[in-house]
Structure formats: C-alpha cells, structure tokens
Design a protein around this motif. Structure first.
Motif, short mmCIF file in Angstrom:
data_model
loop_
_atom_site.label_atom_id
_atom_site.label_comp_id
_atom_site.label_asym_id
_atom_site.label_seq_id
_atom_site.Cartn_x
_atom_site.Cartn_y
_atom_site.Cartn_z
N UNK A 75 0.83 -1.23 0.00
CA UNK A 75 0.00 0.00 0.00
C UNK A 75 0.85 1.26 0.00
N UNK A 76 1.98 1.19 0.66
CA UNK A 76 2.87 2.35 0.66
C UNK A 76 4.25 1.88 0.24
N UNK A 77 4.87 2.67 -0.63
CA UNK A 77 6.21 2.33 -1.12
C UNK A 77 7.13 3.51 -0.85
N UNK A 78 8.24 3.23 -0.18
CA UNK A 78 9.21 4.29 0.10
C UNK A 78 10.49 3.93 -0.66
N UNK A 79 10.86 4.78 -1.58
CA UNK A 79 12.04 4.48 -2.41
C UNK A 79 13.18 5.40 -1.97
N UNK A 80 14.35 4.83 -1.78
CA UNK A 80 15.50 5.59 -1.28
C UNK A 80 16.72 5.34 -2.18
N UNK A 81 17.70 6.25 -2.14
CA UNK A 81 18.86 6.05 -3.00
C UNK A 81 19.84 4.98 -2.49
N UNK A 82 19.92 4.77 -1.21
CA UNK A 82 20.96 3.84 -0.70
C UNK A 82 20.37 2.75 0.18
N UNK A 83 21.17 1.69 0.27
CA UNK A 83 20.76 0.53 1.09
C UNK A 83 20.66 0.93 2.56
N UNK A 84 21.65 1.69 3.02
CA UNK A 84 21.67 2.07 4.44
C UNK A 84 20.43 2.87 4.80
N UNK A 85 20.10 3.79 3.92
CA UNK A 85 18.94 4.63 4.20
C UNK A 85 17.67 3.78 4.20
N UNK A 86 17.59 2.84 3.26
CA UNK A 86 16.42 1.95 3.22
C UNK A 86 16.31 1.18 4.53
N UNK A 87 17.43 0.63 4.98
CA UNK A 87 17.40 -0.16 6.23
C UNK A 87 17.01 0.71 7.41
N UNK A 143 5.98 -8.57 -6.67
CA UNK A 143 5.23 -7.41 -6.15
C UNK A 143 4.05 -7.08 -7.07
N UNK A 144 2.92 -6.78 -6.44
CA UNK A 144 1.73 -6.33 -7.17
C UNK A 144 1.47 -4.88 -6.75
N UNK A 145 1.63 -3.94 -7.70
CA UNK A 145 1.48 -2.52 -7.36
C UNK A 145 0.03 -2.03 -7.43
N UNK A 146 -0.90 -2.91 -7.79
CA UNK A 146 -2.25 -2.41 -8.11
C UNK A 146 -2.97 -1.76 -6.92
N UNK A 147 -2.59 -2.11 -5.70
CA UNK A 147 -3.27 -1.53 -4.52
C UNK A 147 -2.45 -0.42 -3.88
N UNK A 172 7.51 4.83 -12.04
CA UNK A 172 6.28 5.63 -11.99
C UNK A 172 5.24 5.14 -12.99
N UNK A 173 5.70 4.62 -14.11
CA UNK A 173 4.77 4.11 -15.12
C UNK A 173 4.08 2.83 -14.66
N UNK A 174 4.72 2.13 -13.72
CA UNK A 174 4.16 0.86 -13.25
C UNK A 174 3.11 1.05 -12.15
N UNK A 175 3.06 2.26 -11.59
CA UNK A 175 2.21 2.48 -10.42
C UNK A 175 0.84 3.02 -10.81
N UNK A 176 -0.18 2.77 -9.98
CA UNK A 176 -1.52 3.30 -10.29
C UNK A 176 -1.47 4.82 -10.39
N UNK A 177 -2.22 5.39 -11.29
CA UNK A 177 -2.24 6.85 -11.47
C UNK A 177 -2.88 7.52 -10.25
N UNK A 178 -3.90 6.85 -9.72
CA UNK A 178 -4.58 7.37 -8.53
C UNK A 178 -3.75 7.02 -7.31
#
Ligand code: AMP
Length: 418
Positions: A75-87, A143-147, A172-178
C-alpha cells in the motif's frame, strides 16, 4: 503543537513518546497534516530534520485501520537512493508501528534476493526499497502494485545525482495513477522541479530548510594544508582533540580505503564505508562505529547519505565535495536534532576554489583554523575570513562533553578586511 494535534492517534503518539520525541520538528508540523489530507507533497528537508517521521507517521495513520494486503500487494512504497537509508527507514517504521498490526519489509541490493522475494509473497502494507532491487523483484513477479496508495521518493535529488532518473520514470509508469506522491529532497533543483511537475498532482510545497543554509548549531572550520600533509593533519586533529566518532568524507572509494589503512597503521581505529564494500562489511563498519569500537568512519558521499548516527560530534571533509550542495548534506551529519557539532575541512591548494564556492552557496564564511606544525605553502586569495588557532593541544578531556574545540582555547581574530 503536539503530535496528537497534528492528527496522529494514540498508538502512534505512544510509540514516539517512548522514543523521546516530545514535539514535532518543523518539517513534521508541516508535512503530517498535508499528508493526512491526501495531498501530494514536494518537501525540502535535509537529513537530521526529522524528515523520516514526517512521512512515515502519517502513512501509518492512514493505513492503520485498513484491511491487510493480499498476496504480493503493497500500500505504501518508500524508495531511497541507498541501502543504508532503506534499512534505517524500515527500522524507523518498525519503531513507530510498534503498537500497530501493519506489516513492513525492506529490500535492497547487495544481498541475496531470495528471502526478500519470499517475504513479499504474503504482501505487506509498507515496503521500503532501493530502486534496482525493487524493479528486479517486480520483474520476477514478487510485487503487485495495483493496490498502491502512497509513494514516497526520499532524497530524490540524490537519486537523480546517482543517475536513477530512468529507473524512477520506469517505476512511476508501473504504479496506479490514482495515488498520493510525496517527494522529499534536500534541495529543489531544476531537475527536481521538473520531476515534480511531471509526476505530482498539485503538490503542497514545504521547505523546512533555512534557505541553502547549514544547520545553525554546527561550527565550521577549515585549515589550508598541502595535499601530502592531509593525513598527518587529520591524525594530529584526532589526537589533539581526542576525537571519537568522527565521520570523515573522501571523494573517492579508493581514497577512503587508502586513508583508512593509513589511520589503522597509526593505531587509530578506523573503517571505510563505500559502494564497493559488501553489504555485510558496511553493516559491520556502521555497527562498530555506533558501538564505539571504531572511532573514525571514512565514507564517500553516497555511502554516508542517510546514515542515522545520533549526536555525531564532528565530521571532517578530508576532501571538499565538488558540488557545494554536498557540503550541506555532509554538515547535516552533525549537530543533529538540536545537538551541537563541528565540521572541519582540510583544504589543499586545488580545493580553494571549491571552498569559495561553498561559502558563496551557504552564504557564510568558515572559520580558519591554524594548526601548529601545518603551514601550507599557499595562501587563500585575498578574502575576508575569521582565523582561529589550535596551537594548544587539549589534555585530559572529559569524555561526556562533545569533542570539539572549546571557544576558550581559541583566540578568535576578526579578519582585518571583514
Ligand atoms: P531524520 O531527519 O529522519 O534522519 O531524523 C533525524 C533524527 O531525529 C533521528 O535520529 C530521529 O529519530 C530523530 N527525530 C525525528 N523526529 C524527532 C522529534 N520530533 N523529536 C526528537 N527527535 C526526532
């Protein structure tokens, strides 16, 4: 203003109170209500401002009473530039969501993807990811991005610097527009604005940074030094000020390795952290640094990005960064969350121009620190700068005080031309 007044419910406020957060930081005050109102957001905030909680807390609030995700959904996706930040973000999610029934995962490269693939199959409400591994696992069907409802692009400027623009657009093209899109960036560059224009829907704009300024509580020094004397100067500063927990920035991975070896040879406990190190080596170095086993962590900009090390007393720019904005990011590593700190730049002749550019960018002059025994064979072109002297090594420091030069030990001299 309290967290409850911002619209966060008890299970969340209880968790953050336990972490010692007594009141929201400025970025949190501005972001949380906007996110709860489902607005898109373009937020300027540096590391150290509390930006992670600024987006994680309202996400938790929005998702906490929803039905759980089905297989592969998020439901929520947080994208980060580095592995450390993601962790680190995922660790924060864990802390903040301690009283909630939300599932969260983190995925990043450099480690076996199979356990990550398996974990995603049952679905989770909040996924934190680096781009490459995210797209990889998506392609493998994990992963299913539809929700998906909320996308966060964290440290978006850094992602662009690292050349991820095509991957971002692909995602961004793979994610729901809404969906709700939250874009966090240290600065609003032209590229960031373009990205926002293309992919955000009438975003609220928030700027929690003082305009292009470094944190006020960071004292900034520089020393002019001949290039080949830099390591000796650093060793002297470490010993003189009895530094522990110093983050040292070098421009290259190779430079980080070389410096670490030289420090180790001088019996200074050091480790390097950069992109060529395995994930395990990076985690180990960071853990050693946090526990005090390692005093000096030598890092490149990219590796240091997002490291959450509490109360880092000082950072050293062994090399000045090429880009003035990076200086601000580096300085953001110290003087965090109200703590004071200091930043030292070792400036060789080839970097004097960069020093100038940095001062122009931050609209502030750095203090010139003279260190006995280190007289550079060159001078700065005539300009106004303050000079501080570090001729008297300090003895017997009390370990509980921040390790930085006390004003009383320094003779501040206003430059005649100032
Ligand atoms: P960040 O900018 O997200 O890297 O956060 C910097 C540091 O501030 C982290 O160690 C957080 O745990 C801490 N922090 C975030 N929000 C608050 C707050 N409201 N009060 C005190 N500390 C906070």
């Amino acid at each position: 203003m309290t967290f409850a007044e911002l619209g966060l419910s008890k299970p969340i406020t209880e968790a953050i109170t336990k972490l010692g957060y007594s009141q929201p930081t400025p970025i949190q005050e501005q972001s949380i209500p906007a996110i709860l109102l489902h607005q898109d957001l373009l937020a300027a905030a540096q590391t150290g401002t509390g930006k992670t909680a600024a987006f994680v807390l309202p996400i938790l609030e929005k998702l906490r009473q929803q039905t759980p995700c089905q297989s592969k959904e998020i439901k929520a996706l947080i994208v980060t530039p580095t592995r450390e930040l993601a962790a680190q973000i995922d660790a924060n999610v864990q802390d903040y969501a301690t009283h909630l029934k939300l599932r969260h995962h983190v995925i990043f490269g450099g480690v076996n993807s199979k356990p990550q693939f398996k974990a995603l199959l049952s679905g989770c409400e909040i996924l934190t990811a680096t781009l490459g591994r995210l797209l990889d696992l998506y392609q493998q069907g994990a992963i299913d991005f539809s929700k998906l409802q909320i996308l966060v692009l964290d440290e978006a400027d850094r992602m662009l610097d690292m050349g991820f623009i095509h991957d971002i657009k692909r995602l961004l093209k793979l994610l729901p527009k809404q969906r709700q899109t939250l874009l966090f960036s240290a600065t609003f560059s032209k590229d960031i604005r373009q990205l926002a224009q293309q992919f955000l829907n009438k975003p609220s704009e928030i700027n929690a940074n003082p305009e292009n300024q470094t944190a006020r509580q960071v004292e900034q020094f520089y020393t002019l030094v001949d290039y080949e004397q830099k390591t000796d100067l650093l060793k002297q500063l470490i010993r003189q000020f009895q530094w522990q927990q110093v983050l040292v920035f070098t421009r290259t991975k190779h430079g980080a390795n070389r410096l670490t070896q030289k420090l180790e040879r001088a019996k200074i406990k050091a480790a390097a952290i950069h992109g060529n190190k395995s994930q395990n080596a990076r985690v180990k170095a960071l853990a050693g640094f946090k526990s005090g086993e390692i005093d000096i962590l030598v890092a490149t900009d990219i590796a240091a990005r997002g490291l959450d090390i509490k109360q880092l007393p000082q950072i050293v720019n062994f090399d000045l960064p090429n880009v003035a904005e990076d200086y601000v990011h580096r300085i953001g590593r110290t003087g965090r969350a109200g703590e004071s700190g200091s930043a030292y730049s070792l400036v060789s002749e080839d970097q004097v121009e960069q020093l100038q550019a940095i001062e122009t960018f931050i609209k502030e002059r750095l203090n010139h620190l003279e260190v006995e025994g280190f007289k550079a064979s060159f001078a700065r072109p005539k300009s106004s700068h303050k000079t501080t002297s570090a001729r008297h090594p300090r003895q017997g420091r009390n370990n509980s005080t921040p390790r930085r030069p006390r004003q009383s030990r320094f003779a501040h001299r206003k430059n005649e031309q100032a």
